[in-house]
Design an enzyme around this catalytic site. Sequence first.
Site, PDB file in Angstrom:
ATOM      1  N   GLN A 124       0.559 -11.023  10.729  1.00 25.14           N
ATOM      2  CA  GLN A 124       0.124  -9.643  10.514  1.00 25.14           C
ATOM      3  C   GLN A 124      -1.392  -9.513  10.592  1.00 25.14           C
ATOM      4  OE1 GLN A 124       3.408  -9.442   6.999  1.00 25.14           O
ATOM      5  NE2 GLN A 124       1.941  -7.759   6.936  1.00 25.14           N
ATOM      6  N   ARG A 142       4.947  -5.231   0.723  1.00 24.78           N
ATOM      7  CA  ARG A 142       4.988  -3.782   0.921  1.00 24.78           C
ATOM      8  C   ARG A 142       4.266  -3.097  -0.237  1.00 24.78           C
ATOM      9  NH1 ARG A 142       9.698  -0.920   4.380  1.00 24.78           N
ATOM     10  NH2 ARG A 142       8.453   0.889   4.848  1.00 24.78           N
TER      11      ARG A 142
END
Lengths: 291, 788, 163
Positions: free
Chosen positions: B223, B370
């Site tokens: 990421q 998240r």
Amino acid sequence: MFPSEFEYLAPATLDEALSLLAEHAEDAKVLAGGQSLIPLMKLRFAAPAILIDINGLPGLSHLQEDKRGRGFLRIGALVRNAALERSELLKARYPTMAAAAPLISDPIVRNQGTLVGSLVHADPQGDWGSVLLALEGEVVAKSATGERRIPATKFFDGPFTTVLRPDELAVEARVPAPGPRSFGTYLKLERKVGDFATVGVAVSVSTERGVVTRAGIGLTGVGPANIKAVDAEQALVGHRLTDKAIRRAAELAAAASEPRTDVRGSADYKREVVRVYVARGLHQALAAKAA
Amino acid sequence: MAVTETEPSPGWLGKSVKRKEDDRFLAGRGNYIEDVKLPAMLHMAILRSPYAHARITSIDTSAATALPGVVAVVTGELLAQHNLAWMPTLSGDTQAVLATDKVRFQGQEVACVIAEDRYVAHDALELIEVDYEPLPAVVDPFAALAEGAPLIRDDKDGQTDNRIYHWEAGDPEATERAFAEADRVVTVDTHYPRSHPSPLECCGCVADVNPASGRATIYMTSQAPHAIRTVFALVAGLPEQNIQIISPDIGGGFGNKVPVYPGYVVATAASLLIGRPVKWIEDRTGNLISTGFARDFHMKGELALTDDGRMLGLRVKMLSDQGYAYADAQPSKLKAGLFHIVTGSYAMPAAHVITDGAYTNKAPGGVAYRCSFRVTEASFLIERLVQSAAYDLGMDPAELRRKNFIRPDQFPYTSATGFVYDSGDYEAALDLALEKAGYEALRVEQAKLREEGKGKLLGIGIASMTEALGAGPSRDYDILGIKMFDSAELRVHPTGKAILKLGVRHQGQGHETTFAQIVAHELGIPPDDILVHEGDTDNTPYGLGTYASRSTPVAGAAAAMVARKLRDKSKTIAAHLLEVAEEDLEWEIGRFSVKGAPDRSKTIQEIAFAAYTDHPPGMEAGLEGVHYYDPPNLTFPFATYLVVVEVDAETGEWKPRQVVAVDDCGVRINPMIVEGQIMGGLTEGFAMSAMQQITFDEDGNCIGANFMDYLLPTAWETPHFDLYETCTPSPHHPIGCKGVGESATVGSPAAFVNAVVDAVAHLGVRDVDMPVTSGAVWEAIQAVKGGG
Amino acid sequence: MHRSITVTVNGQARTAEVEPRMLLVHFLREVLDLRGAHVGCDTTSCGVCAVLVDGVPVKSCTMFAVQVDGKSLTTVEGLAGNGQKHALQEGFKEEHGLQCGFCTPAMMLVASALLEENPNPSEREIRWAISGNLCRCTGYQNIVKAVQHAAATLHPQPAGRTE
């Protein structure tokens, strides 16, 4: 995940399969739906030297009653759970099985997995074992030397263990045809679709003039193997399905369970769920009878 | 389904443009790490420790090495010869690449097989013989800090116990005074369980080190490819210009794919040593047992109130179970991340937060799953506290919230722990949620069901969360010293088509569409004409990556800013082409025209062509630029989640009946994608509240190492969601966005738990720890029954 | 010991020599280079590997390639025809039924089998049918809408069924 090497044999006839089993016995595993075996092989918890694939065998895909519905329901070794889930015969005549079928694993796994394979795998959290115990079914085992019919009560021999010999193939499960007034259901507490049962309860009763003539109660996930709650069953036979009788049977079933505390819940909790579910199952049976 | 309360913006903002990235995925032509195949590629498999804590006495790799098809077996000893046995974590601690002295968690990487074939690689794993001398495992962080606990990090000089850090935020004296003045104090003592992001694609890489050129091309599920490149340069000592990290399509990340994992390092080292590409694809057990977990905070919160329900102060004491390495992916200066946003949506005069971190014999991680660096735990704690306080006061939980919200006229609002909230209207979001859910009627139904006493109960749970996103301003936010800016480079081609390159890397968030919409909005080039390129460090500007909901607040702002730079240059070109002064031009989306003569205009496409063919004398040719955006502040999206559950009082089984989400993330670039993010977040919030948990037995064996034990909800359990919005733009973001990827994961777990507790609150239940299993609910009821 | 198998994949006969232990998903991905089926777990739990064998969804990680000898397979690569997107592919795009895309091919194949059997499924029926497929991004709601979108395209009905 990557299974170990094995030799793959795909016999074309039952006789051929049985002779291969006789020849290889302990070294071989039978592959039917494969939905329990292949995951174990991928994790290398199972590493059979020989895999005998019975999926090509004729004559093992039957799902039908014999003797015009007065003998047995016969479920061939290659009958998939999806077929059981969709069966109108089961919905009409075998409500305990019809209730259990959609609760086996998940929809894709049910397309492959078989009832007979599940029995042979003998996972104490397997649902079909309890159903077969409640319905007083049996397993038909064939070998090169003969055939025997093993009652469900004698079939399981502990967790992941049955009385099948290595040279035997379970070719069929049988369930006695229900009497005229028979009802049942299967209730399963699971954390999500595809989960094994925290608790499963199979219930089946037959009545004559409101009096219970036969009662079957099987328990899932609350012991080292599926449990037949014999005391609870006997407490119902000869009685009407009153609230009191149901309460008594539910308590006896809870007493028959031997749950262990784990991530799914405490032993006390599971025992309580057995009690509640047996009572609910019997009440549902009563309601179905009234309808 | 969704009600849009705001006026659609002109231009390309606020349009549900269908996603440009979809077509390749729908055709089965995504390019995930598993799809990357290079000539002569080898395969790697990892041998993991069966013990949580054990000394390695010997490793015999001879049988494995002798297996046909095996090229090499790599051990920690071999890596140590190249000074690669240990590597830095994102929080400046160290972590083993392959164990040399001890294993410190079950599943730790011990050796790697490199083979021609993956099946053979796994055959070889079974042939490696490792002798272990088991040591007592430390699985509880409180026990870890107790006197005489086994020392886990005996490899670290000066480390004499299992304490990692002690960190405080807020004002202890002011908080003491607040508690002294309070009429009552409400306490919640809870554990936010160890969770795992579990994207459906596990981690993996293909490392290709060219022995002739010395160049390392590493395809990796990352990421944050740029940050990884720098870490690799530091770990491996490779010159940074010789490292190219390519992050192909990513099958979900959720924070799991931020850190550097041993598999990446070993595969790269192996490729370097062998001179062939090496592919490593993690299996699910490896993913769950060894990669970045999240949460695992033991939290005790105390809320001081007056009898009429005014909040006076908040005191929080926490212990974080970090595993054997402090590997949190979070800003360096903030030991507990942004947890100190724990005052939430409330005007809290005083607060004090104390956190300690402890080593245990578990996998390292502490990723922001998240979540913007621990705001999830913070939001959960305050929203649980508020509900408990409402019961204690005999007030409706919605009313207590309303009474204490930061009012719209108080923004910018400086919280007791030092955040400057940018904007908000919390009451509006709450009111909309109550209205849409039919709150009054639900309370009536709840009372009726309780009265009937037939065993079916109704619970209503609310969470009015505010979070802090968009890390972050360079004065406060860095990771390993690298400031948390992000970047965008925009190049408009002569034909008016464009490529936008960013330092972030999406994993399903829709950047290829939304970032094109931002540029489209700023320049008037349609999104279909703009290629968005991410995830290749050779071909994108430096950035810190996609996590913590920072892409739109930071990289999205960079995209807008670089487009504005090009618009400025376009103006000069347009003035040249139209032979007027720049002051005589006005902009409408897609063109400059002469004031008062709208038919005299040049489109952005015409201007782009001129930038290469007819640009003003003395001007550099071309139409391209780059912008590094250093956000002036964080952004503070907020939401009210309202969950209605039905509870079976006999068995504790519960299921959500209704989920109402009112989100305010400022301006929505693409409402369809925003709603997709919210629904995904709600599902993970539900999952954490209901089923997701990694536990350990007393020997440190991981329970939850596969998807049969670590549970992710299916479509069947997942509730239907009703989404609504309010819009309070961020005053400092170039286009008013606040970010949204994680709001629902952050805020909704408290709403689910509050709802279940609410259903049984009349029995005296005040708390059920997550995951709220049916058994846990039943036990909670029994506990209050037993206690009278 | 390799075995020769012949499989009809998306209408084309393919013959290959495979090790008996090769999982079907690896056969599809590595031997046939069909990359739509993914691997997401080790325990037959996630369903991202699902393909159709003789029209029936199976988890291709829980079947050996040798078992499909002589059978007919459909993978996501076979959904579209003549360069046209399948109605499910359209539906997933229109309703934002995918985010990272990893579960999407399997989800669409399972949905296609559902629509064969039940042309106008309700939300509950769709949720039940796809409960062997995990999705980590969407929360499933838009997948349900995507399948209903496809159902409406394939079998236009006067009005959608309600529960």
